[in-house]
Design a protein around this motif. Sequence first.
Motif, PDB file in Angstrom:
ATOM      1  N   SER A  76       0.819  -1.217   0.000  1.00 63.08           N
ATOM      2  CA  SER A  76       0.000   0.000   0.000  1.00 63.08           C
ATOM      3  C   SER A  76       0.853   1.268   0.000  1.00 63.08           C
ATOM      4  O   SER A  76       0.390   2.318  -0.437  1.00 63.08           O
ATOM      5  N   ALA A  77       2.093   1.192   0.451  1.00 64.73           N
ATOM      6  CA  ALA A  77       2.965   2.373   0.438  1.00 64.73           C
ATOM      7  C   ALA A  77       3.397   2.728  -0.985  1.00 64.73           C
ATOM      8  O   ALA A  77       3.535   3.902  -1.313  1.00 64.73           O
ATOM      9  N   THR A  78       3.605   1.731  -1.838  1.00 65.31           N
ATOM     10  CA  THR A  78       3.986   2.015  -3.229  1.00 65.31           C
ATOM     11  C   THR A  78       2.748   2.206  -4.099  1.00 65.31           C
ATOM     12  O   THR A  78       2.839   2.785  -5.173  1.00 65.31           O
ATOM     13  N   GLY A  79       1.620   1.705  -3.667  1.00 70.10           N
ATOM     14  CA  GLY A  79       0.391   1.826  -4.440  1.00 70.10           C
ATOM     15  C   GLY A  79       0.210   0.648  -5.385  1.00 70.10           C
ATOM     16  O   GLY A  79       1.111  -0.160  -5.572  1.00 70.10           O
ATOM     17  N   SER A  80      -0.949   0.595  -5.998  1.00 69.82           N
ATOM     18  CA  SER A  80      -1.261  -0.559  -6.841  1.00 69.82           C
ATOM     19  C   SER A  80      -0.610  -0.498  -8.214  1.00 69.82           C
ATOM     20  O   SER A  80      -0.566  -1.497  -8.923  1.00 69.82           O
ATOM     21  N   LEU A  81      -0.086   0.666  -8.609  1.00 66.81           N
ATOM     22  CA  LEU A  81       0.500   0.799  -9.942  1.00 66.81           C
ATOM     23  C   LEU A  81       1.986   1.124  -9.908  1.00 66.81           C
ATOM     24  O   LEU A  81       2.551   1.564 -10.904  1.00 66.81           O
ATOM     25  N   SER A  82       2.626   0.899  -8.755  1.00 64.19           N
ATOM     26  CA  SER A  82       4.065   1.151  -8.621  1.00 64.19           C
ATOM     27  C   SER A  82       4.696   0.067  -7.763  1.00 64.19           C
ATOM     28  O   SER A  82       4.030  -0.516  -6.903  1.00 64.19           O
ATOM     29  N   VAL A  83       5.982  -0.175  -7.989  1.00 63.80           N
ATOM     30  CA  VAL A  83       6.752  -1.103  -7.152  1.00 63.80           C
ATOM     31  C   VAL A  83       8.169  -0.566  -7.012  1.00 63.80           C
ATOM     32  O   VAL A  83       8.645   0.195  -7.846  1.00 63.80           O
ATOM     33  N   ARG A  84       8.817  -0.971  -5.918  1.00 63.67           N
ATOM     34  CA  ARG A  84      10.244  -0.708  -5.752  1.00 63.67           C
ATOM     35  C   ARG A  84      10.938  -2.040  -5.990  1.00 63.67           C
ATOM     36  O   ARG A  84      10.458  -3.090  -5.566  1.00 63.67           O
ATOM     37  N   ALA A  85      12.053  -1.995  -6.709  1.00 71.91           N
ATOM     38  CA  ALA A  85      12.726  -3.242  -7.069  1.00 71.91           C
ATOM     39  C   ALA A  85      14.220  -3.022  -7.182  1.00 71.91           C
ATOM     40  O   ALA A  85      14.682  -1.893  -7.358  1.00 71.91           O
ATOM     41  N   ASN A  86      14.978  -4.101  -7.075  1.00 71.41           N
ATOM     42  CA  ASN A  86      16.390  -4.083  -7.426  1.00 71.41           C
ATOM     43  C   ASN A  86      16.452  -4.467  -8.897  1.00 71.41           C
ATOM     44  O   ASN A  86      15.880  -5.481  -9.298  1.00 71.41           O
ATOM     45  N   ALA A  87      17.124  -3.646  -9.689  1.00 72.48           N
ATOM     46  CA  ALA A  87      17.117  -3.837 -11.141  1.00 72.48           C
ATOM     47  C   ALA A  87      18.520  -3.975 -11.700  1.00 72.48           C
ATOM     48  O   ALA A  87      19.505  -3.605 -11.057  1.00 72.48           O
ATOM     49  N   CYS A  88      18.592  -4.508 -12.935  1.00 69.14           N
ATOM     50  CA  CYS A  88      19.854  -4.708 -13.629  1.00 69.14           C
ATOM     51  C   CYS A  88      19.582  -4.800 -15.130  1.00 69.14           C
ATOM     52  O   CYS A  88      18.434  -4.798 -15.558  1.00 69.14           O
ATOM     53  N   GLY A  89      20.643  -4.888 -15.893  1.00 69.38           N
ATOM     54  CA  GLY A  89      20.502  -4.916 -17.339  1.00 69.38           C
ATOM     55  C   GLY A  89      20.381  -6.302 -17.940  1.00 69.38           C
ATOM     56  O   GLY A  89      19.916  -6.445 -19.062  1.00 69.38           O
ATOM     57  N   GLU A  90      20.803  -7.321 -17.206  1.00 62.62           N
ATOM     58  CA  GLU A  90      20.802  -8.683 -17.728  1.00 62.62           C
ATOM     59  C   GLU A  90      19.908  -9.581 -16.888  1.00 62.62           C
ATOM     60  O   GLU A  90      19.734  -9.350 -15.688  1.00 62.62           O
ATOM     61  N   LYS A  91      19.376 -10.608 -17.517  1.00 65.76           N
ATOM     62  CA  LYS A  91      18.497 -11.552 -16.832  1.00 65.76           C
ATOM     63  C   LYS A  91      19.328 -12.524 -16.004  1.00 65.76           C
ATOM     64  O   LYS A  91      20.242 -13.168 -16.524  1.00 65.76           O
ATOM     65  N   HIS A  92      19.023 -12.607 -14.711  1.00 67.11           N
ATOM     66  CA  HIS A  92      19.697 -13.529 -13.787  1.00 67.11           C
ATOM     67  C   HIS A  92      18.640 -14.377 -13.090  1.00 67.11           C
ATOM     68  O   HIS A  92      17.534 -13.910 -12.836  1.00 67.11           O
ATOM     69  N   GLN A  93      19.011 -15.586 -12.733  1.00 62.04           N
ATOM     70  CA  GLN A  93      18.095 -16.461 -11.997  1.00 62.04           C
ATOM     71  C   GLN A  93      18.310 -16.274 -10.496  1.00 62.04           C
ATOM     72  O   GLN A  93      19.449 -16.108 -10.047  1.00 62.04           O
ATOM     73  N   PRO A  94      17.232 -16.294  -9.722  1.00 62.92           N
ATOM     74  CA  PRO A  94      17.367 -16.142  -8.268  1.00 62.92           C
ATOM     75  C   PRO A  94      18.069 -17.343  -7.627  1.00 62.92           C
ATOM     76  O   PRO A  94      17.888 -18.475  -8.051  1.00 62.92           O
ATOM     77  N   THR A  95      18.891 -17.034  -6.621  1.00 61.90           N
ATOM     78  CA  THR A  95      19.565 -18.051  -5.841  1.00 61.90           C
ATOM     79  C   THR A  95      19.449 -17.664  -4.368  1.00 61.90           C
ATOM     80  O   THR A  95      19.760 -16.520  -4.017  1.00 61.90           O
ATOM     81  N   TYR A  96      19.032 -18.589  -3.526  1.00 63.88           N
ATOM     82  CA  TYR A  96      18.910 -18.345  -2.085  1.00 63.88           C
ATOM     83  C   TYR A  96      18.013 -17.150  -1.773  1.00 63.88           C
ATOM     84  O   TYR A  96      18.279 -16.368  -0.862  1.00 63.88           O
ATOM     85  N   GLY A  97      16.969 -16.941  -2.552  1.00 59.40           N
ATOM     86  CA  GLY A  97      15.980 -15.918  -2.235  1.00 59.40           C
ATOM     87  C   GLY A  97      16.251 -14.526  -2.770  1.00 59.40           C
ATOM     88  O   GLY A  97      15.533 -13.588  -2.448  1.00 59.40           O
ATOM     89  N   PHE A  98      17.287 -14.353  -3.581  1.00 62.38           N
ATOM     90  CA  PHE A  98      17.521 -13.046  -4.201  1.00 62.38           C
ATOM     91  C   PHE A  98      18.408 -13.217  -5.426  1.00 62.38           C
ATOM     92  O   PHE A  98      18.905 -14.302  -5.701  1.00 62.38           O
ATOM     93  N   ILE A  99      18.594 -12.133  -6.146  1.00 60.02           N
ATOM     94  CA  ILE A  99      19.461 -12.150  -7.325  1.00 60.02           C
ATOM     95  C   ILE A  99      20.667 -11.289  -6.978  1.00 60.02           C
ATOM     96  O   ILE A  99      20.585 -10.069  -6.915  1.00 60.02           O
ATOM     97  N   SER A 100      21.802 -11.931  -6.751  1.00 62.46           N
ATOM     98  CA  SER A 100      22.970 -11.237  -6.200  1.00 62.46           C
ATOM     99  C   SER A 100      23.557 -10.184  -7.134  1.00 62.46           C
ATOM    100  O   SER A 100      24.090  -9.186  -6.677  1.00 62.46           O
TER     101      SER A 100
END
Length: 166
Positions: A76-100
């Motif tokens: 509810s803090a970001t709202g229904s049409l926004s998100v906060r995320a960690n971003a990058c330029g290349e596609k990586h697969q998650p390991t141990y609950g995050f993308i390092s």
Amino acid sequence: MASITPGPGNTGPSSAPAPSPTTAEPIPTPSPTQSEPACSKFEKMSDREFKLLAKNPYEHLGKCYRIYGYVTQADSATGSLSVRANACGEKHQPTYGFISDCDTNSFFTELGGGDGESGIDNIVDGDAFEADVEVGVPYTYTTTLGGQMTAPKFHLHKITKYATTK
């Protein structure tokens, strides 16, 4: 409340002369033109190129890219049409609950009418995603500790989940 009372030379609103009709030239109506969408192609980039974009987003303002990331806040803090995320330029697969290798704090918001057309309404905290975006003006927000944080802001054209980090 003050009111107007008739006095010498002022007999109230009904004594004002009626405006005289004027004829004006009709204003030509421009013919509709087919405008090209702001982003017709989304460029791919490396993680390093993405970090350079994040370092100076104003240099990339309005440019269109395909980027990747994982959602760190969708509530509810970001709202229904926004998100906060960690971003990058290349596609990586998650390991141990995050993308390092994907660690640039970024803000994503739907572009357009806010109808969820970009796919953001199906994205939740922990989703790894691919997004077609247009670079916007950096977003500054207040953290829970009261400090200020500035992050690159991206306007979503399309966002799709490809994995989950949870």
